[in-house]
Design a protein around this motif. Structure first.
Motif, PDB file in Angstrom:
ATOM      1  N   PHE A  60       7.416  -5.845  -8.455  1.00 44.66           N
ATOM      2  CA  PHE A  60       6.134  -6.052  -7.781  1.00 44.66           C
ATOM      3  C   PHE A  60       6.224  -7.148  -6.731  1.00 44.66           C
ATOM      4  N   MET A  63       7.610  -5.815  -3.527  1.00 47.47           N
ATOM      5  CA  MET A  63       6.697  -5.012  -2.707  1.00 47.47           C
ATOM      6  C   MET A  63       6.023  -5.821  -1.609  1.00 47.47           C
ATOM      7  N   GLU A  83      -3.549 -13.101  -2.605  1.00 46.44           N
ATOM      8  CA  GLU A  83      -4.185 -11.843  -2.191  1.00 46.44           C
ATOM      9  C   GLU A  83      -3.953 -10.699  -3.161  1.00 46.44           C
ATOM     10  N   GLU A  85      -3.582  -8.411  -6.235  1.00 46.15           N
ATOM     11  CA  GLU A  85      -4.117  -8.437  -7.596  1.00 46.15           C
ATOM     12  C   GLU A  85      -2.977  -8.669  -8.585  1.00 46.15           C
ATOM     13  N   TYR A  86      -3.108  -9.675  -9.402  1.00 49.13           N
ATOM     14  CA  TYR A  86      -2.100 -10.046 -10.395  1.00 49.13           C
ATOM     15  C   TYR A  86      -0.779 -10.491  -9.763  1.00 49.13           C
TER      16      TYR A  86
ATOM     17  N   GLY C  23       0.931  -1.774 -23.463  1.00 51.93           N
ATOM     18  CA  GLY C  23       1.661  -1.195 -22.337  1.00 51.93           C
ATOM     19  C   GLY C  23       0.737  -0.488 -21.358  1.00 51.93           C
ATOM     20  N   ALA C  26      -1.086  -2.965 -19.338  1.00 44.97           N
ATOM     21  CA  ALA C  26      -0.160  -3.512 -18.338  1.00 44.97           C
ATOM     22  C   ALA C  26      -0.010  -2.544 -17.168  1.00 44.97           C
ATOM     23  N   ALA C  29      -2.801  -3.025 -14.831  1.00 43.48           N
ATOM     24  CA  ALA C  29      -2.598  -4.187 -13.967  1.00 43.48           C
ATOM     25  C   ALA C  29      -1.629  -3.834 -12.845  1.00 43.48           C
ATOM     26  N   MET C  30      -0.595  -3.064 -13.187  1.00 43.57           N
ATOM     27  CA  MET C  30       0.400  -2.690 -12.176  1.00 43.57           C
ATOM     28  C   MET C  30      -0.240  -1.807 -11.100  1.00 43.57           C
ATOM     29  N   LYS C  32      -3.253  -1.941 -10.111  1.00 41.41           N
ATOM     30  CA  LYS C  32      -4.043  -2.816  -9.236  1.00 41.41           C
ATOM     31  C   LYS C  32      -3.149  -3.564  -8.259  1.00 41.41           C
ATOM     32  N   THR C  33      -1.942  -3.885  -8.691  1.00 37.56           N
ATOM     33  CA  THR C  33      -1.023  -4.569  -7.788  1.00 37.56           C
ATOM     34  C   THR C  33      -0.659  -3.675  -6.600  1.00 37.56           C
ATOM     35  N   TRP C  34      -0.698  -2.368  -6.818  1.00 39.16           N
ATOM     36  CA  TRP C  34      -0.391  -1.416  -5.735  1.00 39.16           C
ATOM     37  C   TRP C  34      -1.557  -1.217  -4.780  1.00 39.16           C
ATOM     38  N   ASP C  35      -2.766  -1.576  -5.210  1.00 36.62           N
ATOM     39  CA  ASP C  35      -3.942  -1.328  -4.365  1.00 36.62           C
ATOM     40  C   ASP C  35      -3.779  -1.992  -3.002  1.00 36.62           C
ATOM     41  N   LEU C  37      -4.459  -4.450  -0.071  1.00 38.80           N
ATOM     42  CA  LEU C  37      -4.928  -5.826  -0.163  1.00 38.80           C
ATOM     43  C   LEU C  37      -6.361  -5.949   0.336  1.00 38.80           C
ATOM     44  N   PRO C  38      -7.072  -6.968  -0.141  1.00 36.87           N
ATOM     45  CA  PRO C  38      -8.450  -7.177   0.322  1.00 36.87           C
ATOM     46  C   PRO C  38      -8.523  -7.267   1.849  1.00 36.87           C
ATOM     47  N   SER C  39      -7.512  -7.900   2.446  1.00 34.03           N
ATOM     48  CA  SER C  39      -7.559  -8.039   3.908  1.00 34.03           C
ATOM     49  C   SER C  39      -7.410  -6.678   4.583  1.00 34.03           C
TER      50      SER C  39
END
Lengths: 418, 283, 168
Positions: A60, A63, A83, A85-86, C23, C26, C29-30, C32-35, C37-39
């Motif tokens: 992650f 990325m 920025e 998430e997590y 799992g 988790a 959460a992963m 969401k990490t791919w979403d 970015l807010p910007s």
């Protein structure tokens, strides 16, 4: 080709094609581990869990990380930390796991030394393990450079400069390693490659060989007792489970390991969320500045003992420069553990240290000396500190010179007894 | 019981190493300094009761050539960019001077700015501090100026307070708050470009920041960063803003921390129950 | 013995289930990490002020990496009830400026009041409806919201939803 019949179920279908039942037996349910072990034997699985955490969190981070000296710092400290998430969680997990994994490696390693698990057929386990330690060190060092903070930069500067001490080729070698005349963008991109590709590949390969090397000599036990694994396995399979000296890897051995992993990860997540400064040095939250060295620079804690050996010699001896003696001692410290199976001259007798009086003393002296080196490796090397470091360095070197002698005497005494 | 004994040994040596490389090493590397002194005792100033109407006259007569006091509609005679180029740094607006700066500090500052800010080492005959010393003023006049500043005070947000106290020299890139001073002039004036403060909260401990802001020379002798003379409350607001920007996931981190630990504790208990069950068969 | 067995199973299942649940969380959460970015997400919303536009004028803006044509219709252009965006009393054509054939960007030709695609000769009228050539359908309308005389691209306002409903 084997005869393929209509499958009775998914497992059977897979078994006919991949021999999964046989594979599971060999790898899990009939892979035999001695029963007489303690929680120290769970460190291998703890290491595996931490390594998995490093890989997943690393994916992650990869990325969003940008390997460019202009972008790296902000990509880590703004994009990832603020920025994504997590993103902070992955970074904290990655940083803390990288530090904690070394603690577990050291415990794993000293367990091996204490119980004599490095000799009499187990040499390859030890050698691949020490190779893993070496590559993990390189992995940790290259990863530390990536955020391009003050510690990243100055650690890279100092450690790459080390190679300058090598006679004749030193200067050219430093430039070759850096890919530039100074630690610069070229250095960052090549260490990035090492960190995310080459070194992880080597680690995966070495782990496989490390596990494979366990197969023939088998796992040691806490009395270093030698017994016939096939006979004990037969007892177990016949149902005489209490009488047998072995247990299968799955589920018996792993059930204990999961418990230990649970405890380890509880502490781990506490560190990740509440107590991470030891692994993520605050100084590295300042961007790299090639015109300003921080007031105190020091490697991460797990490199301190060998770093202290490096700087233990702070005066010239017999016309040889202090720097060169230090470098030689540092080189010695980094390969000497590898040679342990061959320095122990009592080759044919495996026993835990408490049954080897002289070795027992040697073991605890070594451990205490390495802790002294570690602690003084971080302190400013001035005044009395320098002398303590020098003394501990000498003790370290002498201990390894003494090892063949005391083990030889030990072998002789044992020969006389029998 | 052997396992417990081994565990104690492992924990003992781990603790020794931890203690040695963390608390002990840091105590050796960063010698303890006296805690922040928010009464600025070294300046030995006390403040009398002044007359704020007289104070306003004095401010109009002496300060507004360079400073603005926007909250009461006083504009500076000089534009920000001109002032920045002339002095190295934009002179502060004085609307909140009574809120930001400790009165004892401020009265000493008016008499001798470089001395109060502990930056005398930077200035000599050839290079003088941009703001003149008002040492010709009487105690009463100084008290009156302070009384005026005090009379126009309104509470301000952490961010606004930070911008006035630190933001004239420092950038806060991660909150898109940039210093208004000209970078080249500022670098020439300070000797080096003041660092970006976006994640300084992660780089320095709370204790360091609180003593450093209160008296930079204590932690970093010879630095060109001036003592700003913030009151304790103002300094806490500055630090709280720095934390908001530099560690904005703190609340999420702590909240998730408890959940992760709770999950792992349950995981461990279940693993233990399963392990006991399985090992009963083989022991 | 049977009781013993089932109890062992129960504990093992409970442990396995709990680990698997962890799992799955988790994995969430992963994800969401791919979403984005807010910007990135906030850059997906653009506000355009339509009031300064003159009749018959076409402006092209970029929204989420795509060209958006905005045409303020003049009196001589045919109204299209299904597609016209009404803001501040005027009608506008708003469309993603990509030919629905193969994605080239058509050009506005003021003389004939048509959008012409250079790639394969497709033509669209002032409302963005395909009139000639290979394009299979009118140019797409991006999600929008009307805010007085301002147009917010990226947000689905009531007018947009009504338009989508009409088409269906």
């Amino acid at each position: 080709m084997a005869e393929i019949k209509k499958a009775t179920g998914l497992m059977d279908w897979l078994d006919q094609r991949l021999a999964v039942n046989g594979f599971i037996k060999v790898m899990m349910s009939e892979y035999w581990i001695p029963k007489n072990i303690n929680f120290l034997w769970a460190m291998g699985v703890v290491l595996m869990s931490l390594f998995m955490i490093l890989i997943v969190s690393g994916i992650f981070l990869l990325m969003y990380y940008k390997p460019d000296i202009k972008l790296a710092f902000d990509s880590v400290n703004y994009t990832i930390m603020q920025e994504v998430e997590y993103g902070w969680l992955w970074r904290h997990m990655h940083g803390v796991a990288a530090s904690v994994i070394f603690l577990v490696i050291y415990i794993h390693m000293f367990t091996g030394i204490y119980y004599g698990s490095y000799k009499k057929g187990r040499e390859m386990i030890w050698l691949t393990g020490m190779a893993l330690f070496g590559i993990f060190s390189a992995e940790a060092f290259s990863g530390y450079m990536l955020p391009w903070g003050q510690m990243s930069y100055w650690a890279a500067q100092v450690i790459t400069n080390l190679f300058g001490g090598i006679p004749f080729i030193g200067e050219a070698l430093v430039i070759w390693i850096r890919g530039d005349f100074l630690v610069a963008d070229a250095t960052l991109t090549r260490f990035f490659m090492l960190h995310v590709l080459l070194l992880p590949l080597v680690i995966l390969l070495l782990i496989a060989v490390h596990f494979y090397a366990l197969r023939f000599p088998h796992v040691n036990n806490q009395d270093s007792e030698e017994f016939d694994f096939d006979k004990e396995a037969k007892k177990y399979l016949e149902g005489r489970k209490k009488e047998s000296k072995v247990v299968p890897f799955w589920p018996v051995f792993l059930s204990k390991d999961f418990f230990v992993v649970g405890i380890a990860l509880t502490v781990f997540f506490y560190l990740v969320c509440f107590h991470y400064d030891f692994a993520m040095d605050p100084i590295n939250f300042e961007p790299a500045n090639n015109m300003k060295t921080p007031a105190h620079i020091y490697p991460e804690w797990y490199f301190l003992w060998s770093y202290e050996v490096l700087r233990g010699f702070f005066f010239d001896i017999g016309g040889i420069a202090a720097m060169d003696i230090g470098l030689a001692a540092f080189g010695f410290a980094n390969v000497i553990f590898m040679l342990l199976p061959f320095l122990d001259r009592n080759t044919m007798h495996t026993a835990p240290a408490h049954k080897r009086p002289m070795f027992f003393v040697w073991f605890w002296l070594l451990l205490i000396d390495m802790i002294v080196l570690t602690v003084y490796g971080k302190l400013p090397p001035t005044g009395a500190n320098a002398w303590v470091g020098f003394g501990a360095t000498i003790v370290f070197l002498v201990l390894f010179v003494l090892l063949p002698i005391i083990t030889k005497i030990e072998a002789k005494n044992e020969g006389a007894e029998s | 019981m052997r396992e417990l004994k081994i565990l104690v040994v492992v924990l003992f040596f781990t603790a020794v190493v931890y203690w040695g490389v963390e608390p002990f090493a840091h105590s050796q590397m960063h010698p303890h300094v006296a805690p922040a002194d928010f009464s600025f005792k070294d300046l030995g100033h006390t403040v009398g009761k002044g007359d704020f109407i007289k104070g306003e006259e004095l401010v109009q007569a002496n300060c507004v050539a360079c400073h603005s006091v926007k909250s009461v509609g006083i504009q500076s005679a000089m534009s920000e960019s001109d002032a920045s180029l002339a002095y190295g740094v934009v002179p502060p607006d004085l609307s909140n001077a009574g809120l930001l700066y400790d009165p004892a500090f401020l009265s000493a500052f008016l008499k001798n700015p470089a001395k109060a800010m502990l930056v005398e080492h930077k200035f000599d005959q050839t290079r003088t501090f941009p703001m003149p010393s008002y040492d010709w003023m009487s105690e009463d006049e100084i008290s009156s100026i302070l009384a005026f500043f005090h009379s126009i005070v309104k509470p301000v947000s952490d961010k606004a307070l930070y911008e006035e106290a630190c933001g004239r020299c420092h950038d806060m890139k991660y909150d898109k708050t940039m210093s208004h001073s000209d970078k080249a002039a500022l670098t020439a004036y300070m000797g080096t470009l003041p660092p970006d403060l976006s994640i300084m909260i992660r780089a320095k401990s709370d204790e360091y920041l609180s003593t450093f802001i209160n008296n930079p020379q204590k932690q970093l002798a010879g630095t060109s960063m001036p003592r700003v003379g913030l009151t304790e409350k103002a300094q806490n607001q500055v630090i709280s803003y720095m934390e908001k920007v530099g560690d904005r996931k703190k609340a999420e981190r702590e909240d998730l921390g408890y959940k992760l630990i709770a999950y792992m504790v349950l995981f461990t208990l279940l693993a233990f129950a399963w392990k006991v069950k399985i090992w009963r068969e083989v022991h | 013995m049977a009781v013993e067995e089932s109890r062992r199973d129960f504990i093992g299942m409970a442990f396995g289930g709990f680990a698997a649940a962890g799992g799955i969380v988790a994995l969430g959460a992963m994800k969401k990490t791919w979403d984005p970015l807010p910007s990135v997400q906030s850059a997906g919303f653009i506000t355009v002020d339509l009031s300064p536009m003159k009749e018959g004028e076409v402006q092209t803006i970029q929204w989420r990496g795509k060209p958006i044509f905005i045409l303020k219709k003049s009196a001589d252009m045919a109204k299209n009830e299904k597609r016209d965006v009404i803001a501040g009393g005027s009608s506008y054509s708003v469309m993603i400026g990509l030919c629905t054939h193969l994605g080239c960007i058509p050009t506005w030709t003021p003389s004939t009041k048509q959008f012409k695609c250079a790639c394969h000769g497709g033509e669209f009228d002032a409302s963005g409806v395909n009139t000639f050539g290979p394009p299979p359908r009118p140019m797409d309308i991006p999600p929008f919201k009307i805010d007085g005389t301002k147009l917010v691209l990226g947000e689905e306002g009531p007018e947009y939803k009504k338009m989508v409903a009409k088409k269906a």
